[in-house]
Motif scaffolding. Sequence first.
Motif, PDB file in Angstrom:
ATOM      1  N   LEU A 153       0.823  -1.218   0.000  1.00 29.39           N
ATOM      2  CA  LEU A 153       0.000   0.000   0.000  1.00 29.39           C
ATOM      3  C   LEU A 153       0.853   1.261   0.000  1.00 29.39           C
ATOM      4  N   GLY A 159      -6.642   0.631   1.849  1.00 26.16           N
ATOM      5  CA  GLY A 159      -6.817  -0.569   2.662  1.00 26.16           C
ATOM      6  C   GLY A 159      -6.828  -0.179   4.125  1.00 26.16           C
ATOM      7  N   TYR A 173      -7.460  -5.522   5.861  1.00 30.12           N
ATOM      8  CA  TYR A 173      -8.646  -5.431   5.008  1.00 30.12           C
ATOM      9  C   TYR A 173      -8.300  -4.700   3.711  1.00 30.12           C
ATOM     10  N   ASN A 174      -8.859  -5.211   2.581  1.00 32.21           N
ATOM     11  CA  ASN A 174      -8.770  -4.444   1.349  1.00 32.21           C
ATOM     12  C   ASN A 174      -9.948  -3.477   1.273  1.00 32.21           C
TER      13      ASN A 174
END
Length: 260
Positions: free
Chosen positions: A151, A187, A195-196
């Motif tokens: 990310l 995310g 978590y996405n």
Amino acid sequence: MRLASLSFVGSLRSAIPKLSAPLCSRLPFAYKSLSTSTRLLQATAQAKVDPNEALLQRKTTKHPLSRKTFLIDYYKYLNDNNQIVLYVHHNNLVKNDTVKVRSELKKLGVTMTYLRNSLYNVYLRSAHEEDPALHKNTLKNKNVKHPLAPLLSGPTAIITIKECNPPVVESVVKLLKAQNEKLFLLGARIESNIYNVAEVDQFKSLPSKEQLQGQLAGVLTILGGAGLVRTLESAGTHLYLTLDQRRKDIDPEEKKEKEK
């Protein structure tokens, strides 16, 4: 060394409003707010050691009072003290935009922090360690691949939420969508789970913990919750009576006395 330290303190004034005293008294205040250094300061207080000397004795990759070490400690503090961390990409945010967004987030009881991706990656690789900034931990975990690391591509920020509260996440996501692609969700870490974006969308639609407790109380009431409570309270009495009757059935002498 003094000039470098003054430069470091000046760059952190926006993050730590308390830094207004002379340098010798400023730096300990900055570090007292951090979990790693707080434990160190508490230990040195018990041992009657100068806390400034103790901080300098940390075997960190960079100088213990450097900006890089401070940021790694600060990232650990944010992650340790917030149950939800949302990762967002920021694009073309001017100063006025940042001030406005942070003001709106503050109304929700959450904060946004811009990241130094390289340093946050250093923290992530050693996030499981008590002190991620230590040089030995940096070397030991240099090949660790954290699931959140992908990310950290481009300008990244984190929005930290103290309590696991889905309605707050929903309000934050609405605020992000109103920024016209200047801020968008990548995310999240919610408690110990990653978590996405799709999973965050599902999570934010859940009721809060208080709402769930109210719904559970309502279900118990509808299904005869009061009777259930009485049953649970009387279980010990029923068990005693059953065992007592069984004892009487087994004991022949008591059975004869009863027949007389």
